[in-house]
Motif scaffolding. Structure first.
Motif: not given
Length: 637
Positions: A115-126, A152-158, A163-171
């Protein structure tokens, strides 16, 4: 048709009953939920709505928004999971997502809506860093990887934890699928962050973990220096204990796999149980040394030795057993070992062992953290921020307490050394005093013995120089005194006279009246001689009935002759021997020293005495006066 009619009629007849029946069912379901019994209708709860994201920097707990699907055999693919008919179970009613030790593969589903007004990146952390492997599907064309078994070189986050990065567009709405598996405890607590906030959170987490490791290194270095300086084993054992615990914490936090050893290897998977089991063994040895159980608590000492052997066996088992079995065994033995150490510390506290109070508090902090982690791994406690990091928290508190404990122990050691030094000094002083007293006693005894010996020697000397019957000087005493008198006369140029007296008729009296009467007569003669002589004269008995006077500084020859006449007059007086009275006379010879030797002086007196006896007895003659010739048959002395 008949059945339908009857059914319709029944429905009309019971039209008022069905609403009441539904109310009763709902009340029964509510009571069942309150009593904890899972009703049949609760097996199919409503699916949670998509999690709306508005760009807030605060983390959002994903537990109420996740859905779970177990895959016991691990045979499902993402296409199968996403296909219709696959049922996920919502997790909103669970306290946490700790599934314990399980070999099942678990799928998670998360629906997001931006529901953000622009494209945002979020991080999901276990939140649990020790997850072996977790994959994210739906965030891109290829699955994203995370977990400590992924290189380590194959992980999505150091980030230290997955942790994983997710990008979502508005709506935009998107469903994400996670596939997780672990040989340890499968803990899937997670939260979602706005990307910038997560970056700050990641730096803070890394800073805290490195600060913890730095504090651990400083403490180990400090105690190692203390060991090198003091050579006490408890400091070395504490270094080994803290280093082992630090290795376990490096493995648990992910720092070790990221900076010290290869992530995703078999070694990486076994470092956590290995170091924790070794820490339990070293902690047990440290407890024995710190509390001095060998002397203070001998029964506990043997029991702790057996426990240490068990922990060392578990340490070896972590390298040989399957990882999940090793972790389960470690959890059980850790709980038992923690309780044993705590009981031993309390026993030491009751016995008043030095440092036991601080040790108990420190061990309570550390062991409570380890106990919380073990109970959490066994799913007996929920997984949260405290239980997930309980060992770090407990060990940090333990380090702070033991820093005071070590300082107190050093102070105690200094105090004990000072007391020991003072005790040694006191003992030395007491020994010195005792030695001085012994010396004084010895000196006193030596002085007493010396005085006694001198007195005895004097008595012996006196006995050796005196006649035992009369108490006068004997021949030896006469010779000593005469020699000394002759030397003084020569030095002072004084006259020295020698008067020799021989009793006339003594043998007849002795034969007639007996030896006892003769001895009594000699005693009376000795007394008369001492009364007649001057105080400076020496009266001696040569033997038998012969006596000698040594007269120093006589003044003149006439004085010597007058002294001899006084002696002769005294001896001619009757002598009372018991009831018998006898008469006595004496022949006296005088010699005057004119430079001749004292031996010659004595011979001259003896010759003069003989001439007096030969001239008729009871006479006095001087050696320097012409006398009748001597009888050839006469022998002096």
């Amino acid at each position: 048709m008949v059945l339908s009619a009857r059914e319709g009629q029944a429905s009309k007849d019971t039209g008022g009953f069905f609403p009441r029946w539904r109310i009763c069912v709902r009340l029964a379901l509510l009571l069942s939920l309150l009593h904890g019994a899972p009703p049949a209708i609760a097996a199919q709860p409503e699916e949670p709505a998509a999690l709306p994201l508005d760009g807030s920097e605060r983390p959002v707990d994903l537990r109420p928004h996740l859905q779970l699907l177990r895959d016991p055999g691990g045979r499902l693919q993402v296409e199968d999971v996403m296909a219709d008919g696959r049922e996920f179970v919502p997790l909103a009613g669970r306290r946490d997502l700790n599934l314990g030790y399980t070999r099942d593969t678990v799928w998670l589903r998360l629906d997001l809506e931006s529901r953000a007004k622009d494209i945002r990146d979020w991080q999901i952390e276990f939140l649990y860093p020790s997850l072996d492997r977790i994959e994210l599907f739906g965030a891109g064309e290829e699955p994203l990887l995370g977990g400590d078994q992924v290189p380590a070189e194959q992980r999505d986050s150091p980030h230290l934890s997955p942790a994983f990065s997710v990008r979502l567009a508005p709506g935009e709405q998107r469903s994400l699928y996670f596939r997780a598996q672990s040989s340890g405890t499968l803990t899937l607590d997670a939260q979602i962050w706005e990307s910038d906030a997560f970056a700050r959170h990641s730096r803070q987490t890394l800073m805290l973990q490195t600060g913890y490791v730095a504090m651990l290194v400083a403490l180990c270095s400090y105690n190692l220096l203390l060991f090198l300086a003091l050579r006490e084993r408890n400091f070395l054992l504490y270094v080994l204990f803290a280093a082992s615990l630090g290795g376990g914490m490096l493995a648990h936090s992910g720092l070790g796999a990221q900076y010290l050893w290869t992530a995703g290897s078999e070694l990486d998977n076994r470092t956590l149980p290995f170091f924790l089991a070794l820490a339990m063994a070293m902690g047990t040895l440290f407890t024995r040394e710190f509390l001095d159980t060998r002397h203070a608590l001998p029964r506990w000492h043997d029991l702790l030795g057996q426990a240490c052997a068990v922990h060392l066996g578990v340490t070896l088992g972590t390298l040989l057993l399957p990882v999940d079995r090793a972790l389960q065994t470690l959890s059980v033995t850790s709980i038992a070992g923690i309780l044993l150490l705590l009981a031993c510390g309390l026993a030491g506290l009751l016995r008043g062992s030095p440092g036991a109070r601080v040790f108990v508090l420190a061990e309570l902090a550390l062991m409570a953290g380890a106990l919380l982690m073990a109970l959490r791994n066994l799913t007996l406690l929920p997984s949260n921020l405290i239980t997930a990091n309980s060992v770090q928290l407990g060990s940090t508190l333990e380090m702070l307490l033991l820093s005071f404990g070590l300082a107190a122990r050093l102070s105690e050691l200094k105090r004990l050394k000072l007391e020991a030094r003072e005790a040694v000094l006191r003992s030395q002083q007491e020994a010195l005093k005792a030695l001085q007293e012994q010396e004084r006693l010895l000196e006193r005894r030596v002085a007493e013995r010396t005085a006694a010996l001198a007195e005895a020697n004097a008595r012996l000397s006196a006995m050796a120089l005196k006649d035992p019957l009369t108490g006068l000087a004997n021949r030896i005493g006469l010779n000593q005194r005469l020699t000394q008198a002759w030397q003084r006369a020569q030095r002072k140029q004084e006259l020295l006279a020698l008067i020799l007296i021989d009793l006339d008729g003594f043998k007849a009296i002795n034969d007639r009246h007996g030896h006892a009467a003769g001895d009594q007569l000699l005693l009376q003669v000795a007394g008369r001689l001492q009364l007649s002589a001057r105080t400076t004269d020496l009266v001696a008995r040569l033997g038998g009935d012969e006596f000698v006077l040594v007269c120093e500084a006589i003044g003149s020859e006439e004085q010597a002759h007058a002294l001899a006449e006084r002696i002769l007059h005294s001896l001619t007086q009757p002598v009372q021997l018991g009831e018998v009275q006898v008469s006595l006379s004496a022949s006296i010879g005088i010699s005057i020293c004119h430079g001749q030797s004292h031996e010659k002086l004595l011979r001259e007196a003896d010759q003069a005495m003989y001439r007096a006896k030969a001239g008729g007895r009871s006479r006095i003659h001087r050696a320097d006066v012409d006398l009748p010739p001597l009888d050839p048959a006469y022998r002096p002395g």
